[in-house]
Design an enzyme around this catalytic site. Structure first.
Site, PDB file in Angstrom:
ATOM      1  N   GLY A 167     -34.824 -35.796  14.523  1.00 18.24           N
ATOM      2  CA  GLY A 167     -34.487 -35.773  16.013  1.00 18.24           C
ATOM      3  C   GLY A 167     -33.745 -34.443  16.304  1.00 18.24           C
ATOM      4  O   GLY A 167     -32.450 -34.462  16.123  1.00 18.24           O
ATOM      5  N   LEU A 168     -34.262 -33.267  16.753  1.00 15.23           N
ATOM      6  CA  LEU A 168     -33.752 -32.080  16.818  1.00 15.23           C
ATOM      7  C   LEU A 168     -33.728 -31.376  18.167  1.00 15.23           C
ATOM      8  O   LEU A 168     -33.840 -30.493  18.531  1.00 15.23           O
ATOM      9  CB  LEU A 168     -34.432 -31.092  15.863  1.00 15.23           C
ATOM     10  CG  LEU A 168     -34.863 -31.532  14.578  1.00 15.23           C
ATOM     11  CD1 LEU A 168     -35.490 -30.527  13.772  1.00 15.23           C
ATOM     12  CD2 LEU A 168     -33.541 -31.806  13.703  1.00 15.23           C
ATOM     13  N   GLY A 169     -33.204 -32.733  19.168  1.00 19.05           N
ATOM     14  CA  GLY A 169     -32.992 -32.057  20.417  1.00 19.05           C
ATOM     15  C   GLY A 169     -31.543 -31.374  20.667  1.00 19.05           C
ATOM     16  O   GLY A 169     -31.196 -30.862  19.481  1.00 19.05           O
ATOM     17  N   ARG A 170     -31.064 -31.218  21.847  1.00  8.98           N
ATOM     18  CA  ARG A 170     -29.964 -30.471  22.013  1.00  8.98           C
ATOM     19  C   ARG A 170     -28.820 -30.721  20.953  1.00  8.98           C
ATOM     20  O   ARG A 170     -27.882 -29.977  20.663  1.00  8.98           O
ATOM     21  CB  ARG A 170     -29.454 -30.232  23.277  1.00  8.98           C
ATOM     22  CG  ARG A 170     -30.343 -29.564  24.227  1.00  8.98           C
ATOM     23  CD  ARG A 170     -29.989 -29.641  25.814  1.00  8.98           C
ATOM     24  NE  ARG A 170     -29.831 -30.783  26.336  1.00  8.98           N
ATOM     25  CZ  ARG A 170     -29.270 -31.033  27.751  1.00  8.98           C
ATOM     26  NH1 ARG A 170     -29.002 -29.997  28.267  1.00  8.98           N
ATOM     27  NH2 ARG A 170     -29.372 -32.344  28.008  1.00  8.98           N
TER      28      ARG A 170
ATOM     29  N   GLY B 207     -28.953 -33.139  18.167  1.00 10.20           N
ATOM     30  CA  GLY B 207     -29.750 -33.244  16.831  1.00 10.20           C
ATOM     31  C   GLY B 207     -29.591 -31.803  16.253  1.00 10.20           C
ATOM     32  O   GLY B 207     -29.165 -31.627  14.982  1.00 10.20           O
TER      33      GLY B 207
ATOM     34  N   GLY C  37     -21.757 -33.887  23.437  1.00  9.19           N
ATOM     35  CA  GLY C  37     -23.020 -33.242  24.120  1.00  9.19           C
ATOM     36  C   GLY C  37     -23.288 -31.718  23.606  1.00  9.19           C
ATOM     37  O   GLY C  37     -23.161 -31.864  22.453  1.00  9.19           O
TER      38      GLY C  37
ATOM     39  N   LYS D  45     -18.151 -46.840  21.567  1.00 10.02           N
ATOM     40  CA  LYS D  45     -18.749 -45.622  22.533  1.00 10.02           C
ATOM     41  C   LYS D  45     -19.299 -46.061  23.824  1.00 10.02           C
ATOM     42  O   LYS D  45     -19.498 -45.392  24.716  1.00 10.02           O
ATOM     43  CB  LYS D  45     -20.221 -44.943  21.534  1.00 10.02           C
ATOM     44  CG  LYS D  45     -20.768 -43.947  22.578  1.00 10.02           C
ATOM     45  CD  LYS D  45     -20.083 -42.764  22.856  1.00 10.02           C
ATOM     46  CE  LYS D  45     -20.694 -41.533  23.123  1.00 10.02           C
ATOM     47  NZ  LYS D  45     -21.814 -41.792  23.898  1.00 10.02           N
TER      48      LYS D  45
ATOM     49  N   HIS E 244     -16.472 -46.437  25.940  1.00  7.91           N
ATOM     50  CA  HIS E 244     -16.048 -44.994  26.295  1.00  7.91           C
ATOM     51  C   HIS E 244     -16.865 -44.431  27.400  1.00  7.91           C
ATOM     52  O   HIS E 244     -16.470 -43.839  28.325  1.00  7.91           O
ATOM     53  CB  HIS E 244     -16.528 -44.132  24.991  1.00  7.91           C
ATOM     54  CG  HIS E 244     -16.624 -42.646  25.116  1.00  7.91           C
ATOM     55  ND1 HIS E 244     -17.719 -42.041  25.757  1.00  7.91           N
ATOM     56  CD2 HIS E 244     -15.790 -41.501  25.141  1.00  7.91           C
ATOM     57  CE1 HIS E 244     -17.701 -40.630  25.689  1.00  7.91           C
ATOM     58  NE2 HIS E 244     -16.428 -40.564  25.530  1.00  7.91           N
TER      59      HIS E 244
ATOM     60  N   GLU F 232     -16.279 -43.390  31.428  1.00 14.48           N
ATOM     61  CA  GLU F 232     -16.676 -42.082  31.848  1.00 14.48           C
ATOM     62  C   GLU F 232     -17.360 -42.101  33.204  1.00 14.48           C
ATOM     63  O   GLU F 232     -16.896 -41.384  34.212  1.00 14.48           O
ATOM     64  CB  GLU F 232     -17.713 -41.432  31.037  1.00 14.48           C
ATOM     65  CG  GLU F 232     -18.260 -40.037  31.277  1.00 14.48           C
ATOM     66  CD  GLU F 232     -18.925 -39.221  30.237  1.00 14.48           C
ATOM     67  OE1 GLU F 232     -19.522 -38.111  30.409  1.00 14.48           O
ATOM     68  OE2 GLU F 232     -19.613 -40.400  29.544  1.00 14.48           O
ATOM     69  N   TYR F 233     -18.129 -43.139  33.541  1.00 15.05           N
ATOM     70  CA  TYR F 233     -18.635 -43.498  34.863  1.00 15.05           C
ATOM     71  C   TYR F 233     -17.329 -43.616  35.723  1.00 15.05           C
ATOM     72  O   TYR F 233     -17.470 -42.876  36.937  1.00 15.05           O
ATOM     73  CB  TYR F 233     -19.517 -44.579  34.786  1.00 15.05           C
ATOM     74  CG  TYR F 233     -20.694 -44.846  34.076  1.00 15.05           C
ATOM     75  CD1 TYR F 233     -21.338 -43.871  33.272  1.00 15.05           C
ATOM     76  CD2 TYR F 233     -21.740 -45.823  34.586  1.00 15.05           C
ATOM     77  CE1 TYR F 233     -22.497 -43.942  32.748  1.00 15.05           C
ATOM     78  CE2 TYR F 233     -22.782 -45.928  33.962  1.00 15.05           C
ATOM     79  CZ  TYR F 233     -23.374 -44.845  32.982  1.00 15.05           C
ATOM     80  OH  TYR F 233     -24.389 -44.862  32.358  1.00 15.05           O
TER      81      TYR F 233
END
Length: 306
Positions: free
Chosen positions: A7-10, A12, A125, A190, A193, A197-198
């Site tokens: 998985g090589l998204g932003r 990964g 992120g 997490k 967490h 954050e919400y």
């Protein structure tokens, strides 16, 4: 160390880059050829399939890090890896946002084949490549200890944050990663967490809305203030008790678009906020702020109520 990244998204892709920058060797796979080829040019070994990845992983035990969306695609990938590609002592890391009860189930099933499963809540992120990732890790201690060089390379490190007064020195927590507990514990931490954050985001949003409307015609003229919300967001981030990275991101957005004219107000929720509220219900713990923030997101997606 050698590790496979699926998985090589932003996130990964940048996890791969940060590991390679620290001297680790990454074997990378994504169903999209473009990010594979890009990372290959940067020094990774690109695999055209998961089976090809397994052949390229020479270090024992073999370790694969999944950075996939929570749900069916993660479930199918774990099934495939555990079913025919991995063997005794090999390690699967789920760095996505899976539900912690799914982690417990998967870990039990994989343990029957002596395959070790680690759930790793990953926060940072798209900024993680430079800033590092805060890691909340669940799973068997011996597997987590074996992968300490990987986690240490991804984490932010001590940086310039002062040590907490009175805290025992030298723990991984102050370097940005912890072994939270057994299978499921990492994603549970997490999950909470993200629920918090919400709440942070909703509090800032409501505060900015109050500031913006202080110039309302509904108020007496002498009580109207034309306030610069971008400047207020900026000054609050400078030594203020309510400063945070989330506030910094908000300040940056307000500089680009002070009236938020391009923001629809429509806010999705990725699941962790719901799971946090469900956990609070199961435990009998009041969670007024977190619940309210979740419901505010629901409201943002309605054109009108009944």
């Amino acid at each position: 160390m050698q590790i496979g990244i699926i998985g090589l998204g932003r996130m990964g892709g940048n996890i791969s880059r940060r590991l390679m920058k620290a001297g680790h060797h990454c074997v990378v796979f994504d169903t999209n050829a473009e990010p594979r080829e890009t990372l290959a040019r940067e020094g990774a070994t690109a695999a055209g399939s998961l089976a090809e990845m397994m052949k390229a992983l020479e270090d024992k035990p073999r370790t694969v890090w999944m950075m996939l969306p929570a749900g069916e695609i993660t479930e199918q990938t774990v099934e495939y890896l555990g079913g025919c590609l991995l063997g005794p002592d090999d390690i699967i890391i789920d760095g996505g946002n899976s539900f912690y009860k799914d982690d417990i189930r998967r870990a039990k099933k994989l343990a029957e084949k002596r395959i070790r499963y680690i759930d790793c809540g990953t926060s940072g992120g798209v900024w993680g490549l430079e800033r590092g990732y805060c890691l909340m890790i669940g799973g068997p201690k011996e597997a987590v200890d074996h992968l300490d060089p990987i986690f240490a390379a991804l984490a932010p490190g001590l940086g310039d944050i002062p040590r907490t007064l009175g805290r025992e020195k030298g723990t991984s927590a102050e370097r940005g990663y912890i072994h939270a507990g057994p299978s499921g514990a990492g994603h549970f931490v997490k999950m909470v967490h993200n629920g918090i954050e919400y709440g942070f985001m909703q509090a800032y949003a409501e505060g900015f809305d109050i500031l913006r409307n202080k110039n309302s015609k509904d108020l007496p003229e002498e009580e109207r203030f034309k306030l610069s919300v971008p400047d207020i967001a900026e000054v609050w981030g400078r030594g203020n008790v309510i400063s945070s990275w989330l506030l910094d991101l908000g300040a940056a957005a307000l500089v680009q678009d002070p009236q938020l004219s391009t923001f629809s107000g429509y806010v999705e929720d990725s699941g962790e906020g719901r799971w946090t509220v469900e956990a609070a219900i199961e435990e009998g713990v009041p969670a007024d702020v977190l619940s309210s923030a979740l419901y505010a997101r629901f409201r943002s997606r309605q054109d009108r109520g009944f």
